[in-house]
Motif scaffolding. Structure first.
Motif, short mmCIF file in Angstrom:
data_model
loop_
_atom_site.label_atom_id
_atom_site.label_comp_id
_atom_site.label_asym_id
_atom_site.label_seq_id
_atom_site.Cartn_x
_atom_site.Cartn_y
_atom_site.Cartn_z
N ASP A 166 -1.06 6.92 -10.19
CA ASP A 166 0.31 6.99 -10.71
C ASP A 166 0.58 5.75 -11.55
N VAL A 167 0.64 5.93 -12.87
CA VAL A 167 0.83 4.80 -13.77
C VAL A 167 2.20 4.15 -13.60
N ALA A 168 3.13 4.86 -12.95
CA ALA A 168 4.46 4.31 -12.74
C ALA A 168 4.46 3.18 -11.72
N ILE A 169 3.40 3.11 -10.90
CA ILE A 169 3.31 2.04 -9.90
C ILE A 169 2.52 0.89 -10.51
N SER A 170 3.22 -0.12 -10.97
CA SER A 170 2.56 -1.26 -11.61
C SER A 170 2.26 -2.38 -10.62
N ASP A 171 2.95 -2.38 -9.47
CA ASP A 171 2.82 -3.45 -8.49
C ASP A 171 3.08 -2.84 -7.12
N VAL A 172 2.04 -2.74 -6.28
CA VAL A 172 2.21 -2.10 -4.97
C VAL A 172 3.14 -2.89 -4.07
N ARG A 173 3.17 -4.21 -4.24
CA ARG A 173 4.08 -5.02 -3.41
C ARG A 173 5.53 -4.72 -3.78
N LEU A 174 5.79 -4.58 -5.07
CA LEU A 174 7.14 -4.23 -5.50
C LEU A 174 7.49 -2.81 -5.04
N GLU A 175 6.53 -1.89 -5.11
CA GLU A 175 6.77 -0.52 -4.67
C GLU A 175 7.11 -0.49 -3.18
N ALA A 176 6.42 -1.29 -2.39
CA ALA A 176 6.70 -1.37 -0.95
C ALA A 176 8.11 -1.91 -0.70
N ARG A 177 8.49 -2.92 -1.46
CA ARG A 177 9.84 -3.47 -1.31
C ARG A 177 10.91 -2.46 -1.71
N ARG A 178 10.64 -1.73 -2.78
CA ARG A 178 11.61 -0.71 -3.22
C ARG A 178 11.73 0.39 -2.16
N LEU A 179 10.60 0.79 -1.59
CA LEU A 179 10.62 1.84 -0.57
C LEU A 179 11.45 1.40 0.63
N LEU A 180 11.18 0.20 1.13
CA LEU A 180 11.92 -0.29 2.29
C LEU A 180 13.40 -0.50 1.96
N GLY A 181 13.65 -1.14 0.83
CA GLY A 181 15.03 -1.42 0.46
C GLY A 181 15.86 -0.17 0.25
N ASP A 182 15.26 0.84 -0.41
CA ASP A 182 16.00 2.06 -0.69
C ASP A 182 16.19 2.91 0.57
N VAL A 183 15.16 3.02 1.38
CA VAL A 183 15.26 3.86 2.58
C VAL A 183 16.25 3.26 3.58
N LEU A 184 16.21 1.92 3.75
CA LEU A 184 17.11 1.28 4.73
C LEU A 184 18.39 0.76 4.08
N GLU A 185 18.53 1.00 2.77
CA GLU A 185 19.73 0.56 2.03
C GLU A 185 19.96 -0.93 2.19
N GLN A 199 3.45 -5.83 3.93
CA GLN A 199 2.04 -6.14 3.67
C GLN A 199 1.17 -4.91 3.90
N GLN A 200 1.38 -4.23 5.01
CA GLN A 200 0.56 -3.06 5.32
C GLN A 200 0.86 -1.90 4.38
N THR A 201 2.12 -1.76 4.00
CA THR A 201 2.48 -0.67 3.10
C THR A 201 1.91 -0.88 1.71
N ALA A 202 1.93 -2.11 1.23
CA ALA A 202 1.34 -2.41 -0.08
C ALA A 202 -0.13 -2.03 -0.10
N ALA A 203 -0.85 -2.32 0.98
CA ALA A 203 -2.27 -1.96 1.07
C ALA A 203 -2.43 -0.45 1.10
N ALA A 204 -1.55 0.23 1.83
CA ALA A 204 -1.64 1.70 1.93
C ALA A 204 -1.37 2.37 0.60
N LEU A 205 -0.56 1.74 -0.25
CA LEU A 205 -0.18 2.33 -1.53
C LEU A 205 -1.23 2.14 -2.63
N LEU A 206 -2.23 1.32 -2.38
CA LEU A 206 -3.23 1.04 -3.42
C LEU A 206 -3.89 2.29 -3.98
N PRO A 207 -4.33 3.25 -3.14
CA PRO A 207 -4.94 4.46 -3.72
C PRO A 207 -3.97 5.25 -4.61
N LEU A 208 -2.68 5.30 -4.23
CA LEU A 208 -1.70 6.02 -5.04
C LEU A 208 -1.49 5.32 -6.38
#
Length: 296
Positions: A27-46, A14-23
């Protein structure tokens, strides 16, 4: 977000999605900040998406929070997620990626689709020019075990990376070596005639404003930019490819969305027939190719 503050997975997302809003606004590649947050967490922690869903209410450890804080800071500075995690998906492969190569993109999968749709010999020889991570060649090597793939790149670091991907995926029907386009192909001791040549070469004009946007500004310019309004490498490949194709062999190229007509002209000028183009998933003209038949 302090790495020492107890936090559940759900709260971090939740906090990461809010932090990603300005980015997301930049960045047109970020269509959904909630999905971006999930991808970041999932990829970093595998963590797989299924596993992530099951641990939403679990507390993240200090070590996990430290990793995520570093990754988020890098992401907020615009660094691509693929470079942060060092891996990315293409076709049905997970590939190691690094700043020495482009990040494989879904649009390039069109070249794989087109290659697999062609009527090629059972034991076809295929050359991938400017292989980068090895994405195209390795996807074809996995899909067609009887094909022999050859993949080249002028960048020694990219060649080493592609070779690591090949070894990890155990795709033994692919040979990867350093070459400036066709220059070193003749020295490999192979039949120099290929049934198919594919390439995603540099095709962006050096003055294109997109070079300062999104992931692209972190990627190597040498893999993106070409002279002649982005057409120089495309022209070189079209001119040289007939020397390396079998009678009835194909050449397929990725290019910019405004370059289809120009690339078709390059192919026709070089003697290719059955020239055509295909649109990408966004409806833009993205790849063009043709068949080379020798005159009897």
């Amino acid at each position: 977000m302090s790495p020492h503050q107890p936090m559940t997975t759900a709260l971090w997302l939740q906090q990461t999605a809010a932090a990603l809003l300005p980015l997301a606004g930049l960045d047109v590649a970020i269509s959904d900040v909630r999905l971006e947050a999930r991808r970041l967490l999932g990829d970093v922690l595998e963590i797989t998406p299924t596993a992530l869903q099951l641990r939403l209410h679990d507390l993240l450890s200090d070590a996990e929070l430290a990793l995520l804080a570093d990754a988020l800071q890098r992401r907020l500075q615009g660094e691509p997620l693929a470079y942060i995690t060092g891996r990315w998906w293409f076709w049905d492969l997970e590939l190691e990626v690094a700043p020495c190569t482009l990040i494989p993109r879904p649009d390039t999968e069109l070249l794989v689709e087109q290659a697999l749709a062609l009527s090629l010999p059972t034991k076809a020889k295929v050359l991938d020019l400017g292989t980068g991570t090895g994405a195209i060649a390795l996807a074809l090597a996995k899909a067609k075990p009887d094909w022999q793939l050859y993949a080249v790149d002028f960048n020694a670091d990219a060649v080493a990376l592609a070779q690591r991907n090949q070894q990890r995926l155990q795709l033994h029907n692919c040979q990867i070596f350093q070459s400036d386009w066709f220059s070193a192909v003749a020295g490999q001791g192979v039949d120099l005639r290929f049934d198919l040549i594919v390439s995603n070469p540099p095709y962006i004009d050096a003055e294109d404003p997109h070079l300062q946007q999104g992931d692209v500004k972190f990627e190597p310019l040498s893999a993106l930019v070409a002279p002649m309004a982005g057409l120089a490498d495309l022209q070189h490949i079209c001119q040289q490819a007939p020397e390396f194709l079998t009678n009835g062999g194909w050449l397929w190229l990725e290019h910019g969305y405004q370059q289809a007509e120009a690339v078709q002209q390059l192919l026709q000028t070089a003697g290719f027939s059955e020239v055509s183009s295909r649109r990408d998933y966004a409806g833009q003209w993205r790849i063009s190719g043709g068949c080379f038949r020798t005159q009897n």
